[in-house]
Each structure stands twice: as structure tokens, then as C-alpha cells.
Design an enzyme around this catalytic site. Structure first.
Site, PDB file in Angstrom:
ATOM      1  N   GLY A  57       0.813  -1.204   0.000  1.00 36.85           N
ATOM      2  CA  GLY A  57       0.000   0.000   0.000  1.00 36.85           C
ATOM      3  C   GLY A  57       0.846   1.253   0.000  1.00 36.85           C
ATOM      4  N   THR A  58       0.286   2.330  -0.566  1.00 37.52           N
ATOM      5  CA  THR A  58       0.989   3.609  -0.613  1.00 37.52           C
ATOM      6  C   THR A  58       0.027   4.667  -1.138  1.00 37.52           C
ATOM      7  OG1 THR A  58       2.972   4.720  -1.416  1.00 37.52           O
ATOM      8  CG2 THR A  58       1.816   3.343  -2.975  1.00 37.52           C
ATOM      9  N   THR A  59       0.476   5.909  -1.113  1.00 38.72           N
ATOM     10  CA  THR A  59      -0.248   7.006  -1.754  1.00 38.72           C
ATOM     11  C   THR A  59       0.765   7.903  -2.434  1.00 38.72           C
ATOM     12  OG1 THR A  59      -1.980   6.980  -0.050  1.00 38.72           O
ATOM     13  CG2 THR A  59      -1.839   8.923  -1.449  1.00 38.72           C
ATOM     14  N   ASP A  74       3.486   9.354   0.639  1.00 41.92           N
ATOM     15  CA  ASP A  74       3.629   8.997   2.042  1.00 41.92           C
ATOM     16  C   ASP A  74       4.930   8.220   2.204  1.00 41.92           C
ATOM     17  OD1 ASP A  74       2.687   6.603   0.740  1.00 41.92           O
ATOM     18  OD2 ASP A  74       2.269   5.803   2.735  1.00 41.92           O
ATOM     19  N   LYS A  90       9.567   7.587  -1.319  1.00 43.71           N
ATOM     20  CA  LYS A  90       9.089   6.950  -2.544  1.00 43.71           C
ATOM     21  C   LYS A  90       9.193   7.855  -3.759  1.00 43.71           C
ATOM     22  CE  LYS A  90       5.837   4.466   0.354  1.00 43.71           C
ATOM     23  NZ  LYS A  90       4.409   4.234   0.700  1.00 43.71           N
TER      24      LYS A  90
END
Length: 256
Positions: A57-59, A74, A90
Site C-alpha cells: 500500500g501507498t499514496t 507517504d 518513494k
């Protein structure tokens, strides 16, 4: 005494004379019980967690403004329900004024970024000038498409060049499309409505930076796989400016 008589006798050399009879049966390497145990292990089914896909997961987000771009992400790296890294950046450098935002498998995404970074360095030496943002996005697109069955990664490429100014490109399994803004990762599904409602054309650099910070803050508060700190990179003709916003410095909303 014959060899046969020696094997069947009670005499054992080096043992001081009489002892017990020596057995002439061949020794077995494994007992029947051990063989059955190994057979059961061989036939036992593989644990389900070994074949399950690890959820990540990530944004990530990128947006254009007049004269440049702003990227944000994030910092949480997760594997299923486990947080394996709280402060990973990231936003990966591809060239002096070109960055990419990583999502998907961290190993796959970092590998693509390193390959493109190397190829852009060689390309810039060959042409004698900085590479175009579209060239970087095309390299990412080609690698993503060529290894779409092996890799699990989605990169947003953004940057500035003297021909096209600030540009944002989405690349996914061979797709290459320029967009005024783009969001990705598991947290993006929580903020599509927000970004559609809040985005405006011709936003200033400061407005874009606040837009990115607000989007990340909302996604990190809703998505359990996103969190940590917020990383920002602002790119224009002067260069790239990196910034880190700690979790307690992010804006809060009514339900927080």
C-alpha cells in the site's frame, strides 16, 4: 578360520576376546517410522500464506503548475498487515529535474527507477543536454510493458524540461498518458472525490504544494497501508527542492 566362520563367531578383534555375536545383516539408513514421516511431509500441502499475494500500500501524487510540477508521497511500506518501513522516500530521482513516484512492489519499483536513471545518464551524455521528461516516461513505460508479467509496479513520472515545461505522465503496463495531475497507490481510492473537487486549472506553485499535502493527509488518515511522513519534491527550471513534513505537522480535518 574362514571368512564365513569369522563373521559368525563370537570373537571381535580389538574388544578383548569374547563379546556378542556380530550381525551380518545390512544396516538400513532410515527406519520405517522415519520413512513414513518424510513421506507425509512430502505429501503435505503447501501452507496457504506461501502462495498468497503480498498486499502492499501507498499514496503517491503529482500535479503540474505553470513552470513546474509538485510530487508527493507517504512513507509507509507495508507487507500485508505488517509495516516494514515507516520512513521510505518513494520519490526517486531519475535525472536532475525528473523524478518518479513509486507504488506497487518496492523492490520492483526501485529496480525500474534505477534502470531508467542509468539509461537517462547515458542518453544525456550522448545528446549533450538534459533529457526530456517524456523520454524518461517512455523508458519507464517500455520496461513496465516488457516485464508486465514479472513486475508489479506503477510509476508516476514528472519533471521539467525546456521544451515542454512541467509535465506529469502516468505509466501502467504499457500505458503512457500526460495528465494535469495523477494519483496512485492504495490510498488514491479514498481521495479521488477530493482531488476532482479541489483541482483547478492554472494553480500557483504554493496552491499545488498545499493541494498535494492535503491529499496525502486525507489518504494517510483513511488508508491503513499509507502513513508516516509526507515527502514533497517541487521541480522547476531552477532545479528540484525536496521537503519532508512530519506526521504531526500535516493538516487535520474535522474527523481527525
Amino acid at each position: 578360520m574362514s571368512i564365513h566362520d569369522f563373521k559368525e563367531s563370537n570373537f571381535i578383534p580389538g574388544n578383548g576376546g569374547l563379546d556378542r555375536k556380530v550381525s551380518t545383516r545390512p544396516a538400513t539408513s532410515l527406519s520405517c517410522a522415519k520413512r513414513k514421516c518424510f513421506k507425509m511431509l512430502d505429501e503435505s500441502p503447501e501452507p496457504g500464506w506461501l502462495s498468497e499475494e503480498v498486499k502492499t500500500g501507498t499514496t503517491i501524487i503529482a500535479i503540474e503548475f505553470d513552470g513546474g510540477v509538485v510530487l508527493g508521497s507517504d512513507s509507509r511500506v507495508s507487507a500485508g498487515e505488517t509495516v516494514v518501513n515507516r520512513v521510505m522516500n518513494k520519490l526517486s530521482l531519475l535525472h536532475d529535474k525528473i523524478y518518479c513516484a513509486l507504488s506497487g512492489s518496492a523492490a520492483d519499483a526501485q529496480t525500474i527507477a534505477e534502470m531508467v536513471n542509468y539509461q537517462l545518464d547515458v542518453h544525456s551524455i550522448e545528446v549533450g543536454e538534459d533529457p526530456q521528461v517524456r523520454s524518461a516516461a517512455t523508458l519507464v513505460k517500455n520496461i513496465s510493458y516488457k516485464y508486465k508479467e514479472e513486475l508489479s509496479a506503477h510509476l508516476i513520472v514528472a519533471g521539467w524540461d525546456k521544451r515542454g515545461g512541467g509535465q506529469v505522465y502516468v505509466t501502467l503496463n504499457g500505458l503512457l498518458s500526460r495528465q494535469p495531475f495523477a494519483v496512485g497507490g492504495s490510498g488514491s481510492s479514498y481521495v479521488y472525490g477530493f482531488v476532482d473537487a479541489e483541482y483547478r486549472k492554472a494553480m500557483s506553485k504554493e496552491d499545488c504544494q498545499q493541494f498535494v499535502v492535503n491529499t496525502l493527509s486525507l489518504a494517510m488518515s483513511r488508508d491503513g497501508s499509507s502513513g508516516g511522513v509526507a515527502y514533497l519534491v517541487t521541480i522547476d527550471k531552477k532545479g528540484a527542492e525536496e521537503k519532508c513534513i512530519l506526521g504531526n505537522e500535516l493538516p487535520t480535518f474535522y474527523d481527525q
